[in-house]
Write an enzyme that holds these catalytic residues in place. Structure first.
Site, PDB file in Angstrom:
ATOM      1  N   LYS A  64      26.220  63.676  44.108  1.00  0.00           N
ATOM      2  CA  LYS A  64      27.448  62.899  44.249  1.00  0.00           C
ATOM      3  C   LYS A  64      28.546  63.828  44.746  1.00  0.00           C
ATOM      4  O   LYS A  64      28.628  64.985  44.313  1.00  0.00           O
ATOM      5  CB  LYS A  64      27.836  62.286  42.898  1.00  0.00           C
ATOM      6  CG  LYS A  64      26.836  61.259  42.378  1.00  0.00           C
ATOM      7  CD  LYS A  64      26.878  59.974  43.191  1.00  0.00           C
ATOM      8  CE  LYS A  64      25.996  58.908  42.562  1.00  0.00           C
ATOM      9  NZ  LYS A  64      26.052  57.647  43.321  1.00  0.00           N
ATOM     10  N   GLY A 121      19.171  52.945  42.978  1.00  0.00           N
ATOM     11  CA  GLY A 121      19.045  52.690  41.545  1.00  0.00           C
ATOM     12  C   GLY A 121      20.398  52.364  40.949  1.00  0.00           C
ATOM     13  O   GLY A 121      21.438  52.682  41.531  1.00  0.00           O
ATOM     14  N   ASP A 170      26.226  61.307  48.229  1.00  0.00           N
ATOM     15  CA  ASP A 170      26.706  59.937  48.029  1.00  0.00           C
ATOM     16  C   ASP A 170      28.141  60.003  47.500  1.00  0.00           C
ATOM     17  O   ASP A 170      28.398  60.648  46.479  1.00  0.00           O
ATOM     18  CB  ASP A 170      25.795  59.217  47.013  1.00  0.00           C
ATOM     19  CG  ASP A 170      26.160  57.751  46.814  1.00  0.00           C
ATOM     20  OD1 ASP A 170      27.083  57.244  47.485  1.00  0.00           O
ATOM     21  OD2 ASP A 170      25.518  57.096  45.962  1.00  0.00           O
ATOM     22  N   LYS A 199      19.649  63.799  45.663  1.00  0.00           N
ATOM     23  CA  LYS A 199      20.947  63.276  46.100  1.00  0.00           C
ATOM     24  C   LYS A 199      21.998  63.821  45.155  1.00  0.00           C
ATOM     25  O   LYS A 199      21.801  63.826  43.940  1.00  0.00           O
ATOM     26  CB  LYS A 199      20.884  61.752  46.045  1.00  0.00           C
ATOM     27  CG  LYS A 199      22.204  61.021  46.008  1.00  0.00           C
ATOM     28  CD  LYS A 199      21.970  59.539  46.274  1.00  0.00           C
ATOM     29  CE  LYS A 199      22.746  58.651  45.323  1.00  0.00           C
ATOM     30  NZ  LYS A 199      22.468  57.220  45.553  1.00  0.00           N
ATOM     31  N   SER A 242      18.978  61.098  41.764  1.00  0.00           N
ATOM     32  CA  SER A 242      20.411  61.157  41.987  1.00  0.00           C
ATOM     33  C   SER A 242      21.047  62.009  40.890  1.00  0.00           C
ATOM     34  O   SER A 242      20.934  61.693  39.714  1.00  0.00           O
ATOM     35  CB  SER A 242      20.969  59.728  41.962  1.00  0.00           C
ATOM     36  OG  SER A 242      22.369  59.744  42.071  1.00  0.00           O
ATOM     37  N   ASP A 250      25.429  51.669  51.164  1.00  0.00           N
ATOM     38  CA  ASP A 250      25.036  51.145  49.855  1.00  0.00           C
ATOM     39  C   ASP A 250      25.958  49.953  49.573  1.00  0.00           C
ATOM     40  O   ASP A 250      25.663  48.808  49.970  1.00  0.00           O
ATOM     41  CB  ASP A 250      25.160  52.273  48.812  1.00  0.00           C
ATOM     42  CG  ASP A 250      24.884  51.851  47.371  1.00  0.00           C
ATOM     43  OD1 ASP A 250      24.684  50.655  47.119  1.00  0.00           O
ATOM     44  OD2 ASP A 250      24.879  52.713  46.463  1.00  0.00           O
ATOM     45  N   LYS A 263      19.293  47.824  47.171  1.00  0.00           N
ATOM     46  CA  LYS A 263      19.252  47.613  45.721  1.00  0.00           C
ATOM     47  C   LYS A 263      19.183  46.106  45.521  1.00  0.00           C
ATOM     48  O   LYS A 263      20.138  45.404  45.886  1.00  0.00           O
ATOM     49  CB  LYS A 263      20.531  48.135  45.046  1.00  0.00           C
ATOM     50  CG  LYS A 263      20.727  49.633  45.098  1.00  0.00           C
ATOM     51  CD  LYS A 263      22.056  50.008  44.443  1.00  0.00           C
ATOM     52  CE  LYS A 263      22.296  51.512  44.531  1.00  0.00           C
ATOM     53  NZ  LYS A 263      23.648  51.880  44.057  1.00  0.00           N
ATOM     54  N   GLU A 269      25.757  58.992  52.183  1.00  0.00           N
ATOM     55  CA  GLU A 269      25.768  57.617  51.683  1.00  0.00           C
ATOM     56  C   GLU A 269      27.187  57.158  51.342  1.00  0.00           C
ATOM     57  O   GLU A 269      27.911  57.846  50.621  1.00  0.00           O
ATOM     58  CB  GLU A 269      24.867  57.542  50.434  1.00  0.00           C
ATOM     59  CG  GLU A 269      24.744  56.162  49.824  1.00  0.00           C
ATOM     60  CD  GLU A 269      23.773  56.143  48.632  1.00  0.00           C
ATOM     61  OE1 GLU A 269      22.994  57.101  48.466  1.00  0.00           O
ATOM     62  OE2 GLU A 269      23.815  55.170  47.863  1.00  0.00           O
TER      63      GLU A 269
HETATM   64  O1  OSB Z   1      25.747  54.710  44.256  1.00  0.00           O
HETATM   65  O2  OSB Z   1      23.651  54.847  44.140  1.00  0.00           O
HETATM   66  C1  OSB Z   1      24.733  54.715  43.576  1.00  0.00           C
HETATM   67  C2  OSB Z   1      24.281  54.756  39.788  1.00  0.00           C
HETATM   68  C3  OSB Z   1      25.118  53.722  39.414  1.00  0.00           C
HETATM   69  C4  OSB Z   1      25.837  53.077  40.379  1.00  0.00           C
HETATM   70  C5  OSB Z   1      25.721  53.438  41.717  1.00  0.00           C
HETATM   71  C6  OSB Z   1      24.860  54.451  42.106  1.00  0.00           C
HETATM   72  C7  OSB Z   1      24.154  55.148  41.101  1.00  0.00           C
HETATM   73  C8  OSB Z   1      23.279  56.286  41.386  1.00  0.00           C
HETATM   74  C9  OSB Z   1      22.191  56.587  40.397  1.00  0.00           C
HETATM   75  O3  OSB Z   1      23.423  57.026  42.331  1.00  0.00           O
HETATM   76  C10 OSB Z   1      20.930  55.877  40.723  1.00  0.00           C
HETATM   77  C11 OSB Z   1      19.957  55.903  39.574  1.00  0.00           C
HETATM   78  O4  OSB Z   1      19.515  56.978  39.222  1.00  0.00           O
HETATM   79  O5  OSB Z   1      19.637  54.831  39.025  1.00  0.00           O
HETATM   80 MG    MG Z   2      25.205  54.859  46.275  1.00  0.00          MG
END
Ligand code: OSB
Ligand code: MG
Length: 355
Positions: A149, A276, A174, A147, A121, A224, A248, A199
């Protein structure tokens, strides 16, 4: 953390977390809580999980006789919500049970894969050039799916630039709930980019708008934040609010709840993957073990621990091979050494609860 991580909901620069240790017969299990110091992702925070555990969850857990760790999550049902607090306690109990049996956590969970596929991510970057550079770096490191953001205003042009530069990349976006009902057309326009999924475009408690969007898209919607229990997963599938689910454990109440969502999705042919929460090696390892189950057919957000932290709490840590695979540890429990001296050095405060 080595680098700040930016999403549509804010910037994370450091890691403060609650760690649950559960001991029995001289053996200790570890559970990492995914709550952050601020309620930007979901309502729980590091300051809400502690009283939930101390006043309700741990006293309740002390009254239980469990034959298997999967029995803990349903027994915690009298406490509503507090999924992150439950998950931290439950993970520690799973790790403890696996260590007491001398088997890897994956075996106790029912998984069998020896390796799991790693995705990554990438947070919001300064500009498009920085994003392309970051993606280049992650591809070179072997990650099998990227992925990125997005948020309103940083979406269409970004995705277009990434697609132009990397036509064959397994790419997804995402939004962490940054869009509203007026943005439906804007999100529909993302259909042109052959994304593997979009996402959580809408709010953390929404299902209806996701269903409306999914109906209008060829691209899969992935939920999510909106899926915080197996029942919510069932509702989302019944409403056709998504075609993929990000699991998660910390968000859904733990590993048993994750298994329930996994099983439901397998039964319906819905792919799942493991998200994650910027975990240290402890939570990261639990995610690795979970992904050994057969329904995890898509690469997760489990990337190398060293991408996030100068120094991790486990040794040797979660690493990713040049071809984007993580080898599942085969030692008891989480399967790696939890470095006590580092945990102690990072500890600001500790409290012990006894039956
Ligand atoms: O939306 O998936 C998410 C990190 C913190 C809170 C929410 C998210 C995320 C990530 C990073 O996208 C995931 C990771 O690398 O641990
Ligand atoms: Mg997410």
């Amino acid at each position: 953390m080595r680098h700040p991580f930016r999403t549509s909901r804010g910037l994370t620069t450091g890691k403060e977390l609650l760690l649950v240790l559960v001991s029995s017969a001289g053996v200790t299990g570890h559970g990492e809580c995914v709550a952050d110091t601020e309620p930007g992702y979901l309502p729980e925070t590091t300051d809400t999980v502690w009283p939930a555990l101390r006043d309700f969850l741990v006293p309740l857990a002390f009254t239980l006789e469990l034959a298997h760790p999967r029995e803990l999550w349903p027994a915690l049902r009298p406490v509503r919500g507090h999924e992150m607090a439950k998950a931290a306690l439950e993970m520690a109990v799973w790790d403890l049970a696996a260590r007491l049996e001398g088997v890897p956590l994956s075996r106790l969970l029912g998984g069998s894969a020896r390796q799991v596929a790693a995705g990554v991510s990438v947070g919001l970057q300064e500009d498009t050039a920085a994003l392309l550079e970051a993606i280049d770096r992650e591809r070179a490191a072997g990650y099998r799916r990227i992925k990125i953001k997005i948020e309103p205003g940083h979406d269409h042009a970004l995705v277009e630039a990434v697609r132009e530069r990397f036509p064959d990349l397994a790419l997804m976006v995402d939004a962490n709930g940054a869009y509203g009902p007026a943005d439906l057309p804007r999100l529909e326009a993302l259909d042109a980019f052959r994304l593997t999924m979009i996402e959580q475009p809408f709010d953390w408690d929404d299902l209806l708008l996701h269903a409306r969007l999914q109906q209008r898209l060829r691209t899969a919607v992935c939920l999510d934040e909106s899926v915080r229990s197996p029942h919510a997963a069932w509702q989302a599938l019944e409403l056709a609010a998504c075609r993929v689910i990000n699991i998660k454990p910390g968000r859904v109440g733990g590993l048993a709840a994750s298994l329930a969502i996994h099983d439901l999705c397998v039964e319906r042919g819905v792919p799942v993957w493991c998200g994650g929460m910027l975990e240290t090696g402890i939570g990261r390892l639990a995610n690795v073990h979970l992904q050994t189950l057969p329904g995890f057919t898509l690469p997760g957000d489990t990337s190398a621990g060293a991408r996030y932290f100068e120094e991790d709490l486990v040794e040797p840590g979660v690493t990713v091979s040049a071809d984007g695979l993580i080898t599942v540890p085969d030692g008891p429990g989480l399967g790696q050494e939890i470095v006590r001296s580092r945990v102690d050095r990072a500890t600001r405060w500790r409290e012990e609860l006894r039956p």
